[in-house]
Design a protein around this motif. Structure first.
Motif, PDB file in Angstrom:
ATOM      1  N   ASN A  15     107.709  25.089  64.193  1.00 11.67           N
ATOM      2  CA  ASN A  15     108.461  25.750  63.116  1.00 11.67           C
ATOM      3  C   ASN A  15     109.342  24.783  62.340  1.00 11.67           C
ATOM      4  OD1 ASN A  15     107.345  28.029  64.173  1.00 11.67           O
ATOM      5  ND2 ASN A  15     109.243  28.859  65.023  1.00 11.67           N
ATOM      6  N   GLU A  16     109.834  23.738  63.028  1.00 15.98           N
ATOM      7  CA  GLU A  16     110.789  22.819  62.399  1.00 15.98           C
ATOM      8  C   GLU A  16     110.165  22.052  61.238  1.00 15.98           C
ATOM      9  OE1 GLU A  16     109.391  22.557  65.285  1.00 15.98           O
ATOM     10  OE2 GLU A  16     109.115  20.484  65.968  1.00 15.98           O
ATOM     11  N   VAL A  17     108.843  21.873  61.275  1.00 12.94           N
ATOM     12  CA  VAL A  17     108.165  21.213  60.153  1.00 12.94           C
ATOM     13  C   VAL A  17     108.090  22.160  58.949  1.00 12.94           C
ATOM     14  CG1 VAL A  17     105.949  20.260  59.357  1.00 12.94           C
ATOM     15  CG2 VAL A  17     106.863  19.607  61.598  1.00 12.94           C
ATOM     16  N   LEU A  18     107.791  23.420  59.217  1.00 15.61           N
ATOM     17  CA  LEU A  18     107.600  24.397  58.138  1.00 15.61           C
ATOM     18  C   LEU A  18     108.914  24.831  57.494  1.00 15.61           C
ATOM     19  CD1 LEU A  18     104.806  26.312  59.980  1.00 15.61           C
ATOM     20  CD2 LEU A  18     104.515  25.006  57.880  1.00 15.61           C
ATOM     21  N   SER A  19     110.020  24.726  58.239  1.00 13.47           N
ATOM     22  CA  SER A  19     111.311  25.059  57.635  1.00 13.47           C
ATOM     23  C   SER A  19     111.855  23.873  56.849  1.00 13.47           C
ATOM     24  CB  SER A  19     112.316  25.451  58.715  1.00 13.47           C
ATOM     25  OG  SER A  19     112.708  24.305  59.450  1.00 13.47           O
ATOM     26  N   GLY A  20     111.217  22.720  56.966  1.00 13.50           N
ATOM     27  CA  GLY A  20     111.682  21.540  56.262  1.00 13.50           C
ATOM     28  C   GLY A  20     112.716  20.741  57.055  1.00 13.50           C
ATOM     29  N   LYS A  21     113.088  21.236  58.235  1.00 16.76           N
ATOM     30  CA  LYS A  21     114.079  20.522  59.059  1.00 16.76           C
ATOM     31  C   LYS A  21     113.565  19.144  59.461  1.00 16.76           C
ATOM     32  CE  LYS A  21     116.651  20.966  63.433  1.00 16.76           C
ATOM     33  NZ  LYS A  21     116.385  19.631  63.960  1.00 16.76           N
ATOM     34  N   THR A  22     112.289  19.083  59.814  1.00 18.47           N
ATOM     35  CA  THR A  22     111.695  17.840  60.295  1.00 18.47           C
ATOM     36  C   THR A  22     110.599  17.377  59.341  1.00 18.47           C
ATOM     37  OG1 THR A  22     112.099  18.499  62.578  1.00 18.47           O
ATOM     38  CG2 THR A  22     110.463  16.774  62.229  1.00 18.47           C
ATOM     39  N   LEU A  23     110.662  16.111  58.951  1.00 27.24           N
ATOM     40  CA  LEU A  23     109.575  15.498  58.189  1.00 27.24           C
ATOM     41  C   LEU A  23     108.500  15.070  59.187  1.00 27.24           C
ATOM     42  CD1 LEU A  23     108.403  14.135  55.572  1.00 27.24           C
ATOM     43  CD2 LEU A  23     109.650  12.083  56.268  1.00 27.24           C
ATOM     44  N   SER A  46      99.695  21.962  59.426  1.00 25.40           N
ATOM     45  CA  SER A  46     100.952  22.249  60.123  1.00 25.40           C
ATOM     46  C   SER A  46     101.106  23.750  60.259  1.00 25.40           C
ATOM     47  CB  SER A  46     102.146  21.702  59.341  1.00 25.40           C
ATOM     48  OG  SER A  46     102.039  20.310  59.194  1.00 25.40           O
TER      49      SER A  46
ATOM     50  N   ASN B  28     107.455  18.440  52.838  1.00 26.41           N
ATOM     51  CA  ASN B  28     108.794  18.553  53.415  1.00 26.41           C
ATOM     52  C   ASN B  28     109.820  18.920  52.354  1.00 26.41           C
ATOM     53  OD1 ASN B  28     111.507  16.760  54.274  1.00 26.41           O
ATOM     54  ND2 ASN B  28     110.633  18.006  55.894  1.00 26.41           N
ATOM     55  N   CYS B  31     109.227  22.580  51.417  1.00 25.75           N
ATOM     56  CA  CYS B  31     109.693  23.481  52.486  1.00 25.75           C
ATOM     57  C   CYS B  31     111.204  23.665  52.429  1.00 25.75           C
ATOM     58  CB  CYS B  31     109.306  22.936  53.859  1.00 25.75           C
ATOM     59  SG  CYS B  31     107.562  23.142  54.233  1.00 25.75           S
ATOM     60  N   LYS B  32     111.921  22.571  52.226  1.00 31.16           N
ATOM     61  CA  LYS B  32     113.389  22.647  52.167  1.00 31.16           C
ATOM     62  C   LYS B  32     113.840  23.513  51.005  1.00 31.16           C
ATOM     63  CE  LYS B  32     114.700  18.185  54.157  1.00 31.16           C
ATOM     64  NZ  LYS B  32     114.792  16.780  53.768  1.00 31.16           N
ATOM     65  N   PHE B  35     112.991  27.127  51.704  1.00 32.30           N
ATOM     66  CA  PHE B  35     113.916  27.614  52.740  1.00 32.30           C
ATOM     67  C   PHE B  35     115.224  28.080  52.108  1.00 32.30           C
ATOM     68  CE2 PHE B  35     117.062  27.163  56.089  1.00 32.30           C
ATOM     69  CZ  PHE B  35     116.406  27.579  57.240  1.00 32.30           C
ATOM     70  N   CYS B  41     107.708  29.245  54.536  1.00 36.25           N
ATOM     71  CA  CYS B  41     106.445  28.491  54.487  1.00 36.25           C
ATOM     72  C   CYS B  41     105.719  28.693  55.816  1.00 36.25           C
ATOM     73  CB  CYS B  41     106.680  27.005  54.225  1.00 36.25           C
ATOM     74  SG  CYS B  41     105.114  26.091  54.243  1.00 36.25           S
ATOM     75  N   ILE B  44     101.070  24.417  56.206  1.00 35.51           N
ATOM     76  CA  ILE B  44     100.837  23.285  55.308  1.00 35.51           C
ATOM     77  C   ILE B  44      99.459  22.729  55.634  1.00 35.51           C
ATOM     78  CG2 ILE B  44     101.625  21.006  54.538  1.00 35.51           C
ATOM     79  CD1 ILE B  44     104.353  21.737  55.915  1.00 35.51           C
ATOM     80  N   GLU B 201     116.010  33.693  66.080  1.00 37.98           N
ATOM     81  CA  GLU B 201     114.982  32.705  66.437  1.00 37.98           C
ATOM     82  C   GLU B 201     115.696  31.445  66.900  1.00 37.98           C
ATOM     83  OE1 GLU B 201     112.105  31.898  63.251  1.00 37.98           O
ATOM     84  OE2 GLU B 201     111.996  29.855  64.069  1.00 37.98           O
ATOM     85  N   TYR B 205     114.979  21.346  69.679  1.00 42.84           N
ATOM     86  CA  TYR B 205     114.414  20.104  69.153  1.00 42.84           C
ATOM     87  C   TYR B 205     115.047  18.881  69.806  1.00 42.84           C
ATOM     88  CZ  TYR B 205     113.092  23.658  65.913  1.00 42.84           C
ATOM     89  OH  TYR B 205     112.601  24.821  65.401  1.00 42.84           O
ATOM     90  N   LYS B 220     118.508  31.025  63.968  1.00 42.69           N
ATOM     91  CA  LYS B 220     118.347  31.639  62.653  1.00 42.69           C
ATOM     92  C   LYS B 220     118.246  33.149  62.788  1.00 42.69           C
ATOM     93  CE  LYS B 220     114.608  29.644  61.206  1.00 42.69           C
ATOM     94  NZ  LYS B 220     113.488  29.103  60.407  1.00 42.69           N
TER      95      LYS B 220
END
Lengths: 248, 248
Positions: A15-23, A46, B28, B31-32, B35, B41, B44, B201, B205, B220
């Motif tokens: 999920n962290e990739v899709l929320s933009g938190k992680t590149l 992803s 990325n 997504c940000k 968000f 999202c 990808i 949620e 990480y 979240k």
């Protein structure tokens, strides 16, 4: 004898990739390593830490590509559901892998071998371990699915080390020309050249730097001499256009 | 009134991503931004510059998600086939968009309005333009498909500017706690806590820095007070475990 190039697909789970938190840098690392040994990456996907999503994607990828690589979701926490989902996708039981348990037990003393850590030793019944020299808890492969963790510092060491074993001797050749002429100026010429040489793949990648821009042209092909000849031809053209071509 | 959260999928088009030459940072970035305005999202997908591949993927994504965003393949060269492929996927003609042509013509003087540059004005017949303040050649949208270029410096400006118009007022709330305790230590507790609060949620990480490691927990939820309460509860637990919790 030269062999046919094998295909692969990469599934990034988290999920962290899709929320933009992680590149996501893992897929790029894997693509580079695969490229080196001549395995083609056809698709990167992803997806969320969601059981049904993972099962569906595994089933699509496993029949579509020679190799499927996954990253993420094999750690010790509740949202790490990759191993379970893959077991379900393959109709295999999720079992405590005794060799994986042994390695993890050795690494942690008894009092900190928590239930969460032991979770990392549960794998599909036919899983074969992939060594983890960084943090011990192994990855695994089962059928044509190769399962790696999501933490880049761990994945990189494990993947680089493991992927060598898949090298089947296929090679192709690559040359790169850069020029400060823009795509708009050389695009027509490059399109004609691509049509002329179907065995060569010509990629055109604009770049923007501080105060300058231009294009990198990447030529790839199985025949080294052919790649060189087409490269020379484009080089000469750009030179005549005062495009200051540079070879890499 | 709060609205239902809309879903989206991102398609990254370009061989250079799959060969590992280019690290995709566009997804990325998108997504940000998504968000921030509460669009989720869900997936990808990086795919090749291949007509059939693009057509198939567009058709899958357009029925699966509320919004489909694409990046890449709308430049002036022979390997830029996104616009044509999308037109084919939607059974629309690819036509010279007069407004796009006008903008591009204005930007370039007549002698350098090459065929390659003019190519960027060809779009599906029902396309509506998306402004490009950086290099003029516009993106477009058609049905629920939003088409952006691949060059990050251009995409970022265009996307940030455009995506605001999709904001439908949905908001959710997020808190992050970090600790130097590892996932193996707190995993069991976090799993229990996740079970207890289904509306929240909890993402876990792990991070690795020079000489240190630990976990970031991201909470979240749609209810701000509920997110705060669960966050406080986890914070207290980590404090009792001497985990030095930090709130973000």
């Amino acid at each position: 004898m030269k062999k046919k190039r094998k295909s692969s697909g990469i599934i990034i789970i988290g999920n962290e990739v899709l929320s933009g938190k992680t590149l996501d840098t893992n897929s790029n690392f894997m693509c580079k390593e695969l490229f080196k040994i001549g395995i083609s990456c056809e698709e990167i996907n992803s997806i969320k830490d969601d059981e049904k999503t993972i099962i569906d994607k595994i089933n699509i990828f496993k029949s579509k590509f020679d190799y499927v690589f996954t990253s993420g979701g094999i750690g010790p926490t509740h949202d790490d559901i990759t191993s379970l989902s893959i077991a379900k996708a393959l109709n295999q039981k999720l079992i405590l892998n005794s060799e994986a348990k042994l390695r993890i037990s050795k690494h942690y003393s008894d009092d900190i071998l928590t239930e969460a850590r032991l979770k990392m030793a549960f794998m599909p019944e036919n899983a074969i371990l992939i060594d983890n020299p960084v943090s011990v808890a192994p990855g695994f492969y089962v059928e044509n699915i190769y399962v790696f963790p999501g933490v880049p510092e761990i994945l990189q060491v494990m993947f680089k080390d493991f992927v060598i074993s898949l090298d089947e001797g296929y090679r192709y050749f690559k040359r790169t020309i850069s020029t400060h002429l823009s795509e708009g100026i050389i695009g027509d010429y490059i399109a004609r050249t691509q049509k002329k040489y179907e065995n060569i793949e010509i990629g055109s990648y604009p770049y923007f730097k501080k105060n300058s821009f231009g294009v990198s042209l990447v030529l790839k092909g199985e025949n080294e001499i052919e790649v060189k000849n087409v490269c020379d031809e484009i080089f000469e053209y750009i030179k005549i256009q005062n495009g200051n071509p540079q070879l890499f």
